[in-house]
Design a protein around this motif. Sequence first.
Motif, mmCIF file in Angstrom:
data_model
loop_
_atom_site.group_PDB
_atom_site.id
_atom_site.type_symbol
_atom_site.label_atom_id
_atom_site.label_comp_id
_atom_site.label_asym_id
_atom_site.label_seq_id
_atom_site.Cartn_x
_atom_site.Cartn_y
_atom_site.Cartn_z
ATOM 1 N N GLN A 50 0.834 -1.199 0.000
ATOM 2 C CA GLN A 50 0.000 0.000 0.000
ATOM 3 C C GLN A 50 0.872 1.254 0.000
ATOM 4 O OE1 GLN A 50 -2.668 0.367 3.399
ATOM 5 N NE2 GLN A 50 -4.319 0.959 2.024
ATOM 6 N N HIS A 51 1.897 1.235 0.826
ATOM 7 C CA HIS A 51 2.822 2.373 0.862
ATOM 8 C C HIS A 51 3.479 2.576 -0.497
ATOM 9 C CE1 HIS A 51 2.566 3.573 4.994
ATOM 10 N NE2 HIS A 51 2.912 2.387 5.469
ATOM 11 N N GLY A 53 2.306 1.818 -3.279
ATOM 12 C CA GLY A 53 1.261 2.368 -4.150
ATOM 13 C C GLY A 53 1.158 3.883 -4.021
#
Lengths: 112, 112
Positions: A50-51, A53
């Motif tokens: 997620q990071h 991303g």
Amino acid sequence: MLNQTPPLDRVFHALADPSRLAMVERLGQGPAPVSELAQPLSMSLPAVLQHLGVLEAAGLIRSHKQGRVRICALEIQTLGRLDAWLAAQKSEWERRLDRLGDYLDAIARSDA
Amino acid sequence: MLNQTPPLDRVFHALADPSRLAMVERLGQGPAPVSELAQPLSMSLPAVLQHLGVLEAAGLIRSHKQGRVRICALEIQTLGRLDAWLAAQKSEWERRLDRLGDYLDAIARSDA
DNA sequence: GGAGTAGTTAGGCAAATGCTTAACCAAACG
DNA sequence: CGTTTGGTTAAGCATTTGCCTAACTACTCC
């Protein structure tokens, strides 16, 4: 492949997390696979992804798949955008200091 | 008066909002009262004050009361911290390019 | 002194953020 | 081919963030 340039505040936001900052710093030394980026961070792999991303959306990194391994690399020109912004603030600030210098000169001259 | 230096990610976070970015840019041109900073933003005054609180906690601005007016001013050295960080990434990146250049030179020499 | 102005504090709300686990997919290896 | 490894997706949750309104304080001006 981003179609548009993310706003500066989104770039700053991407760097506003300690884990993301650490990953950007690591990538400054060269491309790295996700697992290597994840290793020093004490969090789950989906959290790391997620990071990544967020960093990718901000244009700070790009990544590609090599077999089952995803390699991430720094996009140095996005850091250059930050540099340009800082330079703009600095030049504005220095223009102010110059004007202050001129003002102080004028005072000194009218006193002499 | 801050007793400690805010971490870099908090500085980046402070700049990660368009309204806060705009206020920092405005303060680059010289100190300004809260009401002036608030004027271009379409939000309530307490919201503006909250944003200013974030900027102050990040060490990007400082403020003082002049009668009933609060004057805010940029802390340019905190921008200098960002500059230093960027410079560090850039020098790391350039070291990499130098090593790549050396490698390419070695290849060209062994081919000749 | 009262009214107006500039700011401050407190509390609340919706959305965003930064994590998690579970389930899954795909490549590499023996 | 079965197992292992590296990553991906989806869903969920707690916390943080970025606003708001209401009530208040303090300064300035007439």
